[in-house]
Design a protein around this motif. Structure first.
Motif, PDB file in Angstrom:
ATOM      1  N   PRO A  13      58.267  22.940   0.003  1.00  0.00           N
ATOM      2  CA  PRO A  13      58.846  23.649  -1.151  1.00  0.00           C
ATOM      3  C   PRO A  13      59.000  22.800  -2.421  1.00  0.00           C
ATOM      4  O   PRO A  13      59.161  23.353  -3.491  1.00  0.00           O
ATOM      5  CB  PRO A  13      60.212  24.104  -0.630  1.00  0.00           C
ATOM      6  N   GLN A  14      58.966  21.456  -2.291  1.00  0.00           N
ATOM      7  CA  GLN A  14      59.086  20.635  -3.500  1.00  0.00           C
ATOM      8  C   GLN A  14      57.682  20.302  -4.013  1.00  0.00           C
ATOM      9  O   GLN A  14      57.177  19.201  -3.824  1.00  0.00           O
ATOM     10  CB  GLN A  14      59.864  19.343  -3.216  1.00  0.00           C
ATOM     11  N   HIS A  15      57.079  21.276  -4.658  1.00  0.00           N
ATOM     12  CA  HIS A  15      55.735  21.077  -5.189  1.00  0.00           C
ATOM     13  C   HIS A  15      55.666  21.761  -6.546  1.00  0.00           C
ATOM     14  O   HIS A  15      56.053  22.922  -6.685  1.00  0.00           O
ATOM     15  CB  HIS A  15      54.698  21.676  -4.231  1.00  0.00           C
ATOM     16  N   PRO A  16      55.180  21.076  -7.579  1.00  0.00           N
ATOM     17  CA  PRO A  16      55.201  21.667  -8.934  1.00  0.00           C
ATOM     18  C   PRO A  16      54.418  22.969  -9.069  1.00  0.00           C
ATOM     19  O   PRO A  16      54.762  23.825  -9.880  1.00  0.00           O
ATOM     20  CB  PRO A  16      54.587  20.567  -9.805  1.00  0.00           C
ATOM     21  N   SER A  17      53.365  23.137  -8.278  1.00  0.00           N
ATOM     22  CA  SER A  17      52.529  24.329  -8.432  1.00  0.00           C
ATOM     23  C   SER A  17      53.028  25.542  -7.658  1.00  0.00           C
ATOM     24  O   SER A  17      52.428  26.604  -7.735  1.00  0.00           O
ATOM     25  CB  SER A  17      51.088  24.007  -7.997  1.00  0.00           C
TER      26      SER A  17
END
Length: 366
Positions: A13-17
């Protein structure tokens, strides 16, 4: 012969896209996706359950936090549902303010999508330009409502505040400026060969797929279905305005890109006409009780939000709080088709396909 073994990859879940807290569990055979499973719920706040213990006016700020890029439409749909149940006639001046606010917010929402989508694909400049124009819209909405992202502006029977002096003129001045910038967006990106190679034919689906998956908004219109609630089931005062419903028929990421940019132009048309027709005087709030009690019964209303059809169902037992409240959130439904689109695709196209759907996780999780 090249031998590969299955690899499981967590995207987010910690992904910029992933544009929020969204997790995608992807199974890969080499660089080809064999299975993709969306994992949602990281942003769940229980809005619908909390609403059962709140008065109707107290629910409005909670709707701001669903699709936080288009809070005005969220505010409107809950008010519209209560007004339908109570048979409230909203003053004309308030309706014009609502439409102007919602359409400006639609433009701002599409600008965030355009900028972040191009950033996902590796282009930095469009993001800066998109947020420059969005900041101007946010300043206008801030003057109107006192908020920059979560507005809490709509009220059952009208709006919270009247437009400040000179505000309509500022909106009028913004329209030609934004049209010029829109032309610049096309010059910068739309004809770019690298961009076209990234989006044409990617994430493609048919009209039948779109209908079977209950897609709405641009995700439906990109397959050639000309359906927009502002035209087909007009609410508020949308039947007074002349505008088109942009469609494309290829059903790919390229079609969704074209539709959203075209929608910005159509929203500017609506705002321009609303400013020209804006009543010089009049009430901004109908005569409603201080404590609002919807009569016993139920109502369901739906409107056209930037991401598609947002609906609000209210079941009332005659008290000042709803017995049951349910939102039909377009991002949640639009996300359903993602596993089908990703299966068999190259991992390089994953972000292109996800970004083209245009989800907001606050609306997915509720």
């Amino acid at each position: 012969m090249i031998r590969t073994e299955e690899m499981v990859l967590n995207v987010g879940p910690q992904h910029p896209s992933t544009h929020g807290v969204f997790r995608l569990v992807v199974k890969l055979d080499g660089e080809i996706i064999t299975e993709a499973t969306p994992v949602i719920g990281y942003l769940h706040r229980g809005t619908e359950k909390i609403a059962e213990n709140l008065q109707y006016t107290q629910i409005i700020p909670y709707t701001d936090r669903m699709d936080y890029l288009s809070a005005m439409t969220n505010n409107y749909v809950i008010c519209h549902a209560v007004e339908t149940m109570m048979n409230i006639q909203v003053p004309e001046r308030a309706e014009y303010l609502r439409v102007i606010a919602m359409e400006l917010n639609r433009v701002a929402s599409h600008l965030v999508w355009w900028g972040t989508y191009l950033l996902d694909l590796g282009a930095t400049s469009p993001f800066i330009y998109a947020f420059r124009e969005r900041e101007m819209i946010i300043n206008l909405l801030n003057e109107l409502s006192g908020g920059r992202l979560t507005y809490n502006y709509m009220r059952v029977g009208g709006v919270k505040w009247d437009a400040p002096e000179g505000w309509i003129e500022k909106v009028k001045d913004f329209i030609p400026y934004m049209r010029k910038q829109l032309e610049g967006y096309h010059s910068l990106v739309t004809g770019n060969e690298i961009f076209l190679n990234r989006v044409k034919g990617i994430g493609k689906y048919t009209k039948e797929d779109a209908l079977n998956y209950s897609l709405s908004g641009t995700n439906l219109r990109c397959t050639g279905v000309k359906w927009d609630l502002r035209k087909d089931e007009p609410y508020s005062i949308y039947d007074r305005f002349d505008f088109e419903v942009p469609t494309r028929d290829t059903g790919d990421a390229w079609a969704r890109y074209q539709c959203r940019l075209a929608e910005i132009g159509e929203s500017l048309k609506i705002v321009e006409q609303a400013c020209e027709q804006f009543p010089q005087e009049g009430a901004i709030l109908a005569k409603v009780p201080k404590i609002i009690k919807a009569p016993k019964g139920e109502a369901f209303v739906r409107i056209e939000a930037p991401r598609g059809e947002i609906g609000c169902y209210i079941n009332s037992d005659g008290k000042k709080e709803p017995y049951r409240l349910k939102f039909r959130r377009p991002s949640f439904y639009n996300l359903q088709i993602l596993p089908k689109l990703l299966k068999g695709e190259n991992i390089a196209n994953m972000v292109t396909i996800l970004g083209a759907i245009d989800i907001v996780l606050g609306e997915v999780d509720g």
